[in-house]
Design an enzyme around this catalytic site. Structure first.
Site, PDB file in Angstrom:
ATOM      1  N   GLN A  24       1.099  -0.858  -5.607  1.00 40.48           N
ATOM      2  CA  GLN A  24       2.255  -0.128  -5.091  1.00 40.48           C
ATOM      3  C   GLN A  24       1.844   0.821  -3.974  1.00 40.48           C
ATOM      4  O   GLN A  24       2.698   1.470  -3.368  1.00 40.48           O
ATOM      5  CB  GLN A  24       2.912   0.656  -6.236  1.00 40.48           C
ATOM      6  N   CYS A  40      10.955  -5.684  22.493  1.00 37.58           N
ATOM      7  CA  CYS A  40      12.401  -5.725  22.750  1.00 37.58           C
ATOM      8  C   CYS A  40      12.862  -4.307  23.092  1.00 37.58           C
ATOM      9  O   CYS A  40      12.690  -3.390  22.293  1.00 37.58           O
ATOM     10  CB  CYS A  40      13.174  -6.298  21.559  1.00 37.58           C
ATOM     11  N   LEU A  99      -9.133   7.711 -13.695  1.00 36.43           N
ATOM     12  CA  LEU A  99      -9.546   6.351 -13.369  1.00 36.43           C
ATOM     13  C   LEU A  99     -10.968   6.298 -12.832  1.00 36.43           C
ATOM     14  O   LEU A  99     -11.689   5.320 -13.066  1.00 36.43           O
ATOM     15  CB  LEU A  99      -8.579   5.746 -12.352  1.00 36.43           C
ATOM     16  N   HIS A 149       4.555  -2.698  -1.689  1.00 34.99           N
ATOM     17  CA  HIS A 149       5.372  -1.803  -0.858  1.00 34.99           C
ATOM     18  C   HIS A 149       4.922  -1.777   0.600  1.00 34.99           C
ATOM     19  O   HIS A 149       5.310  -0.888   1.345  1.00 34.99           O
ATOM     20  CB  HIS A 149       5.355  -0.392  -1.445  1.00 34.99           C
ATOM     21  N   SER A 202      -0.310   4.401 -12.509  1.00 35.74           N
ATOM     22  CA  SER A 202       1.114   4.375 -12.178  1.00 35.74           C
ATOM     23  C   SER A 202       1.910   4.944 -13.336  1.00 35.74           C
ATOM     24  O   SER A 202       1.699   4.570 -14.492  1.00 35.74           O
ATOM     25  CB  SER A 202       1.588   2.946 -11.887  1.00 35.74           C
TER      26      SER A 202
END
Length: 318
Positions: free
Chosen positions: A104, A184, A266, A122, A223
């Site tokens: 994510q 553009c 972690l 994402h 998360s």
């Protein structure tokens, strides 16, 4: 390490050695790299309102404010280095234990750490897309163009938000010049990320579901699973009786679907798991790909997996 923690880590390491593990990572994995998360210990969401897609495309002032803040924040993101957690995930990938990494995060640190099988749910701050012609360019090119357009922009900030921008007072935003697409004329440029209020591209979602449906284990790292964008994969795994393990600092909205949760940093957990999982080439695959089923909904009930619980109080819980 205390004995209960050692037992929990050993149990998770044993699950990893079976291979076919899909990782779902969130912002908590990048906090040790200096990028805060939204809802964890660093809690950026408590002091920062993220940009929404509706505000970005509908409000020129909001868009200018975003680009001024993101232009400055990009310098921190670009300098960020993968941490021990990213390197540990990459090592598990190198050993052939992972079937895929769904992240994510938009910081690119999984790839910088050496991981290969990464799906950026994402998007990535390293890319820019034109909303008019869909042309994509790299962020470094846009950074040079914005520097050239704003030679007197001298703001500084050492604190970046999870979505790559920084806090700036309005007086520093006034006069900031945005740039349009070069392919553009007048094309509106947007970072190639999914803003709040914007949908993840359907083909990317399908790719993620396909990986989860064929996994032997879904491992959630860093998360809170607060938004459905990531939580739906946990619900899907549980519905298919695929074991879910969550490693995160603090509770998550997926805990009820998990066979095991570990509340710990972690950067501490993942290198130890790599050590316990053994050398490359020691993969023992125990399962076969699972058949795909119907898409899960938010109301799906967690399913049993047959994974023996790790019954220790404190950091790990059912």
């Amino acid at each position: 390490m205390d004995n209960p923690s050692a037992e929990r880590y050993a149990s998770l390491a044993h699950l990893l050695t079976g291979g076919d593990v899909v990782v779902l990572s969130g912002a908590g994995l990048s906090t040790d790299s200096g990028i805060p998360d939204y809802r964890g210990p660093s809690g950026a969401l408590r002091r920062h309102t993220p940009m929404t897609y509706q505000a970005f495309v509908g409000d020129p002032l909001a868009r200018r404010r975003y680009w001024a803040r993101s232009h400055l924040g990009w310098r921190t993101i670009a300098r960020a280095a993968p941490n021990a957690g990213h390197r540990a995930v990459a090592e598990l990938d190198r050993r052939g234990l992972l079937a895929g990494i769904l992240t994510q995060n938009v910081d690119g640190l999984h790839q910088a750490g050496g991981a290969r099988s990464v799906v950026e749910l994402h998007g990535s701050l390293a890319r820019v897309i034109c909303l008019g012609c869909a042309e994509t360019t790299d962020r470094e090119t846009l950074d040079r163009r914005l520097r050239d357009a704003n030679p007197r922009f001298a703001a500084n900030s050492d604190t970046v938000n999870p979505d790559g921008d920084v806090e700036l007072p309005d007086e520093l935003v006034e006069g900031f010049q945005t740039v349009d697409c070069q392919a553009c004329p007048g094309g509106m440029l947007k970072p190639d990320v999914v803003f709040f209020g914007e949908s993840v591209p359907p083909d990317r979602v399908r790719t993620c579901f396909d990986l989860v449906e064929r996994a032997r284990l879904l491992l959630v790292l860093g998360s809170s699973l607060t938004v459905m964008s990531g939580r739906r994969f946990v619900i899907r795994a549980a519905k298919l009786d695929i074991p879910v393990v969550i490693v995160n600092q603090g509770p998550t909205r997926g805990d009820d679907y998990a066979e095991l949760t570990i509340d710990a940093p972690l950067g501490q957990v993942l290198p130890e798991l790599v050590r316990l999982a053994g050398p490359a080439g020691a993969v023992h695959r125990t399962g076969q790909p699972r058949p795909a089923g119907p898409a899960a909904s938010d109301g799906s009930e967690p399913g049993g997996t047959g994974l023996a619980p790790v019954g220790a109080a404190g950091a790990a819980s059912r």
